[in-house]
Design an enzyme around this catalytic site. Structure first.
Site, mmCIF file in Angstrom:
data_model
loop_
_atom_site.group_PDB
_atom_site.id
_atom_site.type_symbol
_atom_site.label_atom_id
_atom_site.label_comp_id
_atom_site.label_asym_id
_atom_site.label_seq_id
_atom_site.Cartn_x
_atom_site.Cartn_y
_atom_site.Cartn_z
ATOM 1 N N HIS A 134 -18.114 9.386 8.511
ATOM 2 C CA HIS A 134 -18.046 7.948 8.248
ATOM 3 C C HIS A 134 -16.953 7.285 9.103
ATOM 4 O O HIS A 134 -17.179 6.257 9.738
ATOM 5 C CB HIS A 134 -17.773 7.733 6.749
ATOM 6 C CG HIS A 134 -17.546 6.313 6.352
ATOM 7 N ND1 HIS A 134 -18.549 5.509 5.857
ATOM 8 C CD2 HIS A 134 -16.421 5.544 6.366
ATOM 9 C CE1 HIS A 134 -18.048 4.306 5.590
ATOM 10 N NE2 HIS A 134 -16.759 4.299 5.876
ATOM 11 N N GLU A 135 -15.773 7.904 9.139
ATOM 12 C CA GLU A 135 -14.656 7.307 9.887
ATOM 13 C C GLU A 135 -14.918 7.311 11.393
ATOM 14 O O GLU A 135 -14.648 6.330 12.088
ATOM 15 C CB GLU A 135 -13.354 8.047 9.572
ATOM 16 C CG GLU A 135 -12.884 7.902 8.132
ATOM 17 C CD GLU A 135 -12.817 6.458 7.667
ATOM 18 O OE1 GLU A 135 -12.451 5.582 8.479
ATOM 19 O OE2 GLU A 135 -13.158 6.192 6.501
ATOM 20 N N HIS A 138 -17.229 4.558 12.382
ATOM 21 C CA HIS A 138 -16.572 3.256 12.577
ATOM 22 C C HIS A 138 -16.065 3.138 14.024
ATOM 23 O O HIS A 138 -16.202 2.097 14.653
ATOM 24 C CB HIS A 138 -15.351 3.130 11.655
ATOM 25 C CG HIS A 138 -15.649 2.638 10.271
ATOM 26 N ND1 HIS A 138 -16.356 1.490 10.011
ATOM 27 C CD2 HIS A 138 -15.305 3.145 9.051
ATOM 28 C CE1 HIS A 138 -16.439 1.297 8.693
ATOM 29 N NE2 HIS A 138 -15.812 2.301 8.091
ATOM 30 N N GLU A 196 -19.327 -1.241 6.902
ATOM 31 C CA GLU A 196 -19.269 -0.087 5.993
ATOM 32 C C GLU A 196 -20.647 0.574 5.861
ATOM 33 O O GLU A 196 -20.774 1.800 5.940
ATOM 34 C CB GLU A 196 -18.755 -0.514 4.618
ATOM 35 C CG GLU A 196 -17.262 -0.816 4.565
ATOM 36 C CD GLU A 196 -16.404 0.325 5.051
ATOM 37 O OE1 GLU A 196 -16.803 1.492 4.913
ATOM 38 O OE2 GLU A 196 -15.330 0.045 5.594
HETATM 39 ZN ZN LIG Z 1 -15.459 2.682 6.080
#
Ligand SMILES: [Zn+2]
Length: 263
Positions: A134-135, A138, A196
């Site tokens: 997830h990070e 981004h 997100e």
């Molecule tokens: Zn996030």
């Protein structure tokens, strides 16, 4: 307002836009990756210098192993899409920081920090892959650059105009720090809701490509949900859609992610 401005300048100036991998979303891009990556190197060093970095032991080794596997997945994906140039200037680092914050982040250019406080929630290597996927998503989706670009455009009326004549506005350190969330609270990245959701989607694909079962992402977010409200919110809880919405979206994306999964 920002969205409108971003879209308007995207329509006006094709050169001021990039396309997010996997989702194909167009995003505003007024600041150069080189500038973002260079500032990230400086700020990352500052964070490491003022933190207790764990350099040995099984947990630190796990952070590096998961990070490297997701890095390989990302590089493979971009190569397959003929978009490797988007990863130019990346110098990946994966560090575990001894800190009770339930947090993790990845700065532009692949500078990753995982805090020991999140490990009880990730529980195992696959749970950690959910967070790091997830990070890293981004970062490779250029979410900080996008936010910096939006701020730049909002702050300087001439921003759009100067891009139109081919001049990239200079990225100020303030805009950078705000975009990566270091301006207010250290390590607390601030992203928008759509960013997100996009990081969830991309992260699912990357973790699957890295050999981690994407179905486990649902379990991780449910564990996150169970502990919510017990401490100051980490990055994952700051601006995300409600967890029910998030898990439902992930479940819709799982059939796609499973195609990439080879145990
Ligand atoms: Zn996030």
């Amino acid at each position: 307002m920002l969205k409108k401005l971003a879209l308007a300048s995207c329509l006006l100036v094709a050169a001021g836009c990039t396309t997010v991998p996997i989702t194909g979303r167009r995003q505003l891009s007024l600041v150069s990756d080189a500038e973002m990556n260079a500032m990230a190197v400086t700020e990352y060093q500052k964070v490491l210098a003022s933190s207790k970095v764990i350099t040995s032991g099984t947990q630190a080794a796990m952070v590096k192993r998961v990070g490297q596997r997701i890095q390989q997945a990302v590089e493979t994906y971009f190569r397959q899409q003929n978009q490797s140039s988007q990863l130019e200037g990346y110098a990946w680092e994966f560090n575990l920081i001894d800190d009770k914050q339930e947090n993790a982040w990845c700065m532009p250019g692949g500078k990753v920090a995982v805090y020991t406080g999140i490990l009880p929630i990730t529980q195992d290597e696959t749970g950690l892959a959910v967070v790091m996927g997830h990070e890293i998503a981004h970062a490779v989706a250029r979410h900080s650059s996008e936010r910096a670009s939006q701020q730049q455009a909002a702050q300087t009326v001439g921003g759009v105009v100067s891009t139109a004549v081919g001049q990239t506005p200079t990225l100020s350190q303030n805009v950078f720090l705000q975009a990566v969330g270091l301006g207010s609270q250290l390590g607390l990245l601030k992203y928008g809701r759509s960013q997100e959701s996009e990081a969830d989607h991309l992260g699912l694909i990357f973790m699957a490509m890295a050999g981690y079962n994407p179905d486990k992402a649902v379990d991780f977010w449910q564990r996150m949900d169970a502990r919510e409200g017990t401490a100051s919110p980490p990055e994952f809880l700051s601006t995300h859609p409600s967890n029910g919405t998030r898990v439902a979206a992930i479940q819709r994306e799982l059939p796609e992610a499973r195609k990439y999964y080879k145990p």
